[in-house]
Design an enzyme around this catalytic site. Structure first.
Site, short mmCIF file in Angstrom:
data_model
loop_
_atom_site.label_atom_id
_atom_site.label_comp_id
_atom_site.label_asym_id
_atom_site.label_seq_id
_atom_site.Cartn_x
_atom_site.Cartn_y
_atom_site.Cartn_z
N LYS A 201 73.85 -17.51 37.69
CA LYS A 201 73.89 -18.61 38.66
C LYS A 201 72.88 -18.32 39.76
CE LYS A 201 76.78 -21.06 41.94
NZ LYS A 201 78.14 -21.41 42.36
N LYS A 254 72.95 -21.60 35.19
CA LYS A 254 73.07 -22.68 36.14
C LYS A 254 72.04 -22.53 37.26
CE LYS A 254 76.23 -24.31 39.64
NZ LYS A 254 77.42 -24.07 40.38
C1 PBG Z 1 80.76 -23.12 44.19
C2 PBG Z 1 79.99 -23.94 43.25
C3 PBG Z 1 78.80 -24.61 43.51
C4 PBG Z 1 78.52 -25.36 42.38
C5 PBG Z 1 79.52 -25.08 41.45
N1 PBG Z 1 80.41 -24.20 42.00
C6 PBG Z 1 78.00 -24.68 44.74
C7 PBG Z 1 77.32 -23.53 45.25
O1 PBG Z 1 77.29 -22.45 44.66
O2 PBG Z 1 76.78 -23.68 46.32
C8 PBG Z 1 77.36 -26.27 42.24
C9 PBG Z 1 77.52 -27.37 41.27
C10 PBG Z 1 76.56 -28.48 41.41
O3 PBG Z 1 75.62 -28.47 42.22
O4 PBG Z 1 76.76 -29.44 40.66
N2 PBG Z 1 80.71 -21.80 44.06
#
Ligand code: PBG
Length: 329
Positions: A201, A254
């Site tokens: 991520k 992601k």
């Molecule tokens: C939270 C989380 C996020 C997303 C999924 N879980 C936001 C972040 O890390 O700031 C993002 C999902 C999206 O942008 O569709 N941990």
């Protein structure tokens, strides 16, 4: 003497032959989209009295627990594979609210389970929607305290699994959280609950609309101290290997679109299902361009989903899941 005998080998290959008709193109298509491999993100809001539109995610709403079964029923009817649940609690605290069995996600899981049998229910595990400061872990002296965060994540995962989640999906990016969650699930007699780790991520600009949707923008600083640095593809594979060693059943890359190379290398290297998350900013950007008449929304959405599948994603988490399933039907 026939003319055929005189003919020499063709000087070029006629690729057009297999593109001539829709039926020919369909026949030789290498990548096919299948809504049963898609997961629809769903926001459940403990404070909402009615479905509340999310301006930055056209077509999406924050659901009250009392009506979240409606979106689950629509997704199941359209053949979507599963839902990924995010919660907005009544009150934010130091993050402990994430594990409240009466919180929005456990309540939604029970409500959906009671009504819809054949959808995979995935619960996002993170503290950022539950902390007053918006970071994904507990803060100590202004920085995220990795190790002190792990028990809270594990408690939340157990709570969601007990409420009926098939899969828990930690998105916090704390080191060691998969091992902590696996141990806690096993100790609680939940050995059958699967873990989909947000392994690779990245600290991405494309999460903007989500932070509005889930009300979880960090109040101070950003997430680059714990999410991955976007240029690092090899490190992404190391993160995936580490999460698999800790017990992840599936791993995620992601965002999806800007990281197709990571999806492709992960697919080549690891023999577990690879998930890709087409995030909020990817969805919102296509909608914004389509609103201005600059691109055709359906074609662009399908093309983006095809690219993610062609790169090697087995499972795609996408805000287009319901619409695209209905378009393909
Ligand atoms: C939270 C989380 C996020 C997303 C999924 N879980 C936001 C972040 O890390 O700031 C993002 C999902 C999206 O942008 O569709 N941990």
């Amino acid at each position: 003497m026939t003319t055929t005998a005189l003919r020499t080998a063709p000087a070029f290959r006629r690729f057009h032959r297999l593109r001539r008709t829709p039926a020919l193109r369909e026949l030789v298509r290498e990548t096919r989209l299948d809504p049963s491999s898609w997961i629809l993100p769903v926001f459940v809001d403990a404070r909402a009295a009615a479905p509340t539109p999310i301006a930055s995610l056209p077509g999406h709403v924050r659901w009250p627990v009392s009506r979240v079964n409606e979106i689950a029923e629509r997704a199941a009817a359209a053949g979507v594979g599963g839902l990924l649940l995010f919660g907005l609690p009544d009150e934010k605290d130091d993050g402990r609210a994430a594990a409240d069995p009466l919180g929005p996600v456990p309540s939604a899981l029970r409500a959906i389970r009671a009504r819809v049998a054949d959808l995979v229910l995935v619960a996002d595990v993170c503290l950022c929607e539950y902390t007053t400061h918006g970071h994904c872990g507990i803060l100590r002296d202004g920085a995220v305290d990795n190790d002190a965060t792990l028990p809270l994540l594990a408690d939340a995962a157990v709570t969601y699994a007990e409420a009926g989640a098939d899969v828990v999906a930690p998105s916090d990016m704390m080191d060691g959280r998969v091992a902590a969650i696996r141990a806690a699930l096993d100790d609680a007699g939940l050995a059958e609950t699967a873990i989909l780790s947000y392994a690779a991520k990245f600290a991405s600009a494309f999460y903007g609309p989500f932070r509005e949707a889930a009300d979880c923008a960090p109040q101070l600083g950003d997430r680059s101290g714990y999410q991955m640095d976007p240029p690092n593809g090899r490190e992404a594979l190391a993160e995936i290997a580490a999460d698999l060693a800790e017990g992840a059943d599936m791993v995620m890359v992601k965002p999806a679109g800007p990281y197709l190379d990571v999806i492709a290398s992960a697919r080549a290297r690891f023999d577990v299902p690879i998930a890709a998350y087409q995030v909020s900013g990817e969805y919102a950007a296509l909608h914004a361009a389509a609103d201005r008449g600059w691109i055709d929304l359906r074609r662009a959405a399908i093309e983006s989903l095809t690219g993610i599948a062609r790169a090697g994603a087995d499972v795609t988490i996408t805000y287009f899941a319901l619409d695209a399933a209905e378009w393909l039907a």
